[in-house]
Scaffold this active site. Structure first.
Site, mmCIF file in Angstrom:
data_model
loop_
_atom_site.group_PDB
_atom_site.id
_atom_site.type_symbol
_atom_site.label_atom_id
_atom_site.label_comp_id
_atom_site.label_asym_id
_atom_site.label_seq_id
_atom_site.Cartn_x
_atom_site.Cartn_y
_atom_site.Cartn_z
ATOM 1 N N GLY A 490 0.842 -1.192 0.000
ATOM 2 C CA GLY A 490 0.000 0.000 0.000
ATOM 3 C C GLY A 490 0.873 1.235 0.000
ATOM 4 O O GLY A 490 1.643 1.467 -0.915
ATOM 5 N N LYS A 504 5.053 7.479 -1.511
ATOM 6 C CA LYS A 504 4.136 8.092 -2.472
ATOM 7 C C LYS A 504 4.595 7.659 -3.850
ATOM 8 O O LYS A 504 5.683 8.004 -4.295
ATOM 9 C CB LYS A 504 4.163 9.614 -2.340
ATOM 10 C CG LYS A 504 3.177 10.316 -3.266
ATOM 11 C CD LYS A 504 3.125 11.801 -2.945
ATOM 12 C CE LYS A 504 2.075 12.493 -3.796
ATOM 13 N NZ LYS A 504 1.938 13.918 -3.465
ATOM 14 N N ASP A 601 -3.415 23.344 -1.886
ATOM 15 C CA ASP A 601 -4.276 22.185 -1.630
ATOM 16 C C ASP A 601 -4.279 21.823 -0.150
ATOM 17 O O ASP A 601 -4.109 20.658 0.219
ATOM 18 C CB ASP A 601 -3.823 20.988 -2.476
ATOM 19 C CG ASP A 601 -4.932 19.940 -2.595
ATOM 20 O OD1 ASP A 601 -6.106 20.304 -2.403
ATOM 21 O OD2 ASP A 601 -4.622 18.770 -2.878
#
Length: 797
Positions: A490, A504, A601
């Site tokens: 993951g 990432k 963001d």
């Protein structure tokens, strides 16, 4: 190992030199008129970071007492004293006390002797408290006005928020003074102060200038900021929000120290060692970025006769100069030294007016005492006589052709120059070097012209590899990982050494996202702040592209804030600490990092939480760098997350620091309420902003508080701050960017809850339903992410 009696005696004598605070048995939060602070008492700041107490100096069988402020982290840390009240007057007995007299001033009383710490003419009722910044303040009881503060009287340490310089309007000077010795806080020999004549910060030793803050000094340039802008205001400040300090050492050296939580000690990360006078000796060059700063110039070796490499004592010639007669040009030659800087004061050279560079060279060559020269285009010829001192190695981005920084020529024996044959033409200095450079340029242009077609032919093959390598070539501090070194499932990875990391990863199936990943890597590698996620390295090999981050065990804020089972773990004080940490991180991006950065963001899923629930801002894929004078920018590609974007950005593509302020305001209201701004279903309100506005206008701001907060939170003395935080959130989400505060204003609002806040205007999107994106303009709906993820194919952590 066996300790002899003499060894034990020496060790005991050494330990007696350490400074330490007396172990406090009584902790106070305030000190009021009539109350006293004895040697067994202390006043601690709210978070317990700093402590006001007595400390002692034990030496020569005598005990001296002082009142000071120290870090409370590590017991018996001899370097933790950051401010001393009575450094010029040591107390003799353990019966001494610090108290506030009826006239409202601090005094230290030792029997019949009274030492006055400050003098404020007021006769007001006052009380004292120690702030988490380390600032001891004396406050007026009636309105909490600050009448006196220790930050106006620094000793040898500059903490974040302190000033250095002058305020001529109020006849105020802020300076640092070293201790007289490592164990004695009495005023020492060195002073760091602002010199209005030199228009610079200097360290002096009496009447002698020991160090100057020139334009290439890395300690001052990267650490403290020149913020005085008024006519009579000339001062520097140490930015708030970082765990650092500047210390003027007993030696006169200025060190920047950074607290390392993992190791629990202070680390010196920058120093003024290249600014100290004659720090490396004659014919040396000092490199402020190097661990061993001193190095010999070309043609010289360390003075150490045994060749052990000790270059701090200066250097001597490898080969002696030729015999010389004044007035006759010698056979010696001159070596060009690039990227060097010499001090602005003429301690070791003299300046003449000479028309040409060749004339300057000839003047030096015919003077037997001249060892170097530099020529300015304005006709100034500088000659060094006897020796060269205080050379400094500056960065390669300096334009050495500029009139303000000419090329430096060092005199060497002719035998130091290697020639292709014995009939080689003598180097004629500046003119011959210009001709050589022109010839090299012509040859290079010819070669480049013949190769350009070939380069274009293979350009498309090398383009992909060049893009992948750009991170490594520009930012060497990033660790480079190979795919086989990372075992990841993951978004969690485990390195070969067992360390957990966050991964990432760019999707292999997508050709998009590379620019966002590259932007994030190159940008975050330049940032260092406790509230920004730390990038450890990257893995860019063929089709595998990953960024490797420090592992955040508590993942992201949204998992706690919007999950019923976990939100109870966020008590009110934890939420306040998270709000403050996010604000400090954004302030660093906007004002104190090397570049002004707009995140674009900010949202709950991009706030990561460490083991202690401290926030760290992440995901810089959409961030933009602004120039020093740039205020806003326009874009046709609107990226971000619906519900957090400012109206001017969502509607017109305009973004600025005020866009991040809007996103922060939304995030603040979500943290208070535990509710998302989007998907908000509340009778009578269309979104969280509208709901908060309705409560505010009806004087019911407390009702916005998350119902998951338990009784202990509701009954806490801190709960009166909830309406204040609602007020701050609404100020940040106002329709017009001009009406919103800056992050500097927000941090000030958080740090001082006594200053009244202005009333906000109605928020943006007041009539826009939070769960219906169909009402947005077409320009917005193309690029928005409505599921909490940014517009990028890069997979989230």
């Amino acid at each position: 190992m066996t300790l002899t009696s003499s060894t034990l005696a020496s060790l005991t004598s050494f330990l007696c030199l350490f400074m330490f605070c007396v172990n406090a048995v009584t902790n106070k939060e305030f000190l009021q008129i009539g109350q006293s602070l004895g040697i067994l008492d202390s006043v601690a700041s709210h978070s317990g970071k700093f402590e006001l107490c007595f400390f002692t100096k034990v030496r020569d069988n005598s005990t001296k007492y002082y009142v000071g402020i120290r870090y409370k982290r590590v017991p018996n840390d001899k370097n933790k004293i950051v401010w001393v009240a009575n450094r010029d007057y040591a107390l003799e007995t353990s019966s001494a006390v610090l108290t506030i007299q009826p006239d409202g001033n601090f005094v230290i009383m030792d029997g019949q002797v009274t030492y006055r710490v400050n003098k404020v003419s007021n006769n007001f009722s006052t009380y004292a408290m120690l702030l988490d910044s380390g600032n001891l303040v004396l406050l007026k009881t009636s309105n909490k006005e600050i009448l006196w503060q220790s930050f106006d009287y620094p000793t040898d340490t500059l903490l974040p928020g302190m000033k250095l310089g002058q305020d001529e309007g109020y006849n105020t000077t802020w300076s640092l003074r070293s201790w007289i010795s490592a164990d004695d806080p009495a005023p020492g020999a060195f002073t760091l102060q602002y010199d209005s004549g030199m228009i610079s910060l200097i360290i002096d030793n009496g009447s002698n200038v020991f160090w100057i803050d020139d334009s290439y000094n890395y300690t001052i340039g990267n650490v403290i900021r020149r913020t005085g802008v008024e006519e009579h205001d000339r001062y520097f400040t140490f930015p708030v929000g970082n765990d650092s300090r500047l210390v003027l050492e007993v030696s006169g050296e200025l060190n920047q120290e950074y607290w390392l939580d993992e190791a629990q000690f202070w680390v010196s990360i920058q120093s003024s060692k290249c600014g100290t006078k004659n720090s490396c000796g004659a014919f040396s060059i000092c490199n402020p970025k190097a661990r061993d700063p001193c190095d010999c110039t070309d043609g010289f070796r360390p003075f150490d006769a045994d060749y052990k490499g000790n270059k701090s004592a200066g250097c001597v010639r490898k080969k002696e100069l030729s015999s010389c007669s004044n007035g006759v040009e010698s056979n010696d030659k001159f070596k060009q030294l690039y990227q060097v800087k010499w001090p602005p004061t003429p301690d070791s050279y003299k300046t003449l007016k000479i028309d040409t560079a060749r004339g300057c060279e000839r003047t030096c060559s015919t003077n037997c005492s001249c060892v170097a020269f530099a020529y300015y285009l304005n006709g100034n010829c500088q000659l060094w006589l006897g020796s060269v001192l205080n050379l400094k190695n500056v960065s390669t981005d300096v334009d050495n052709s500029d009139d303000s920084n000419p090329i430096f020529y060092l005199r060497l024996a002719a035998s130091e120059f290697v020639t292709s044959d014995s009939n080689a033409t003598r180097d004629k200095g500046p003119e011959s070097n210009v001709r050589k450079n022109l010839l090299v340029i012509v040859i290079l242009i010819s070669l480049l012209t013949s190769l350009i077609l070939g380069l274009l032919l293979v350009h498309w093959i090398r383009r992909k590899r060049r893009k992948e390598q750009i991170i490594y070539t520009q930012y060497k501090q990033l660790l480079r990982f190979r795919p086989i070194e990372i075992d990841y499932i993951g978004h969690k990875g485990i390195l070969f050494n067992g360390d957990e990391v966050a991964v990432k990863r760019l999707s292999r199936r997508s050709g998009q996202g590379w620019e966002e990943l590259r932007n994030e890597a190159l940008l975050i590698a330049k940032l260092q702040h406790n509230n920004l996620v730390r990038l450890l390295g990257c893995c860019i090999e063929r089709n595998e592209k990953m960024l490797i981050y420090e592992f955040m065990p508590n993942k992201s804020l949204d998992l706690f804030l919007f999950t019923d089972e976990k939100k109870r773990m966020l008590d009110w004080l934890t939420r306040v600490r998270i709000i403050d940490g996010i604000a400090q991180g954004i302030l660093y991006l906007h004002q104190y990092s090397r570049f002004r950065i707009i995140h674009r963001d900010l949202k709950a899923s991009n706030i990561l939480l460490d083991t202690n629930m401290n926030p760290k801002i992440s995901d810089f894929g959409m961030a933009k760098i602004f120039g020093e004078n740039e205020l806003q920018e326009n874009t046709n590609r609107i990226v971000g997350t619906y519900g957090y974007m400012a109206p001017e950005y969502a509607m017109e593509g305009l973004f600025s620091i005020k866009s991040d302020v809007f996103s922060f305001g939304v995030l603040l209201l979500e943290i208070i309420s535990g509710k998302k701004n989007t998907g908000f279903y509340q009778t009578g309100s269309f979104n969280l902003l509208g709901y908060a506005w309705d409560l505010w206008t009806s004087n019911s701001g407390m009702d916005l508080m998350d119902t998951a907060l338990d009784d202990s939170d509701t009954s806490s003395n801190c709960m009166h701050t909830v309406p204040r935080y609602v007020n701050m959130g609404l100020l940040c989400v106002q329709e017009s960017p001009e009406d919103r505060p800056t992050m500097s204003d927000v941090v000030a609002m958080i740090g001082n809850d006594t200053v009244p806040l202005p009333s906000p205007k109605p928020p943006a999107f007041l009539k826009l339903r939070g769960d219906d994106s169909s009402t947005l303009p077409c320009r917005m709906t193309e690029s928005l992410s409505v599921n909490g993820m940014t517009d990028t194919i890069v997979q989230a952590r």
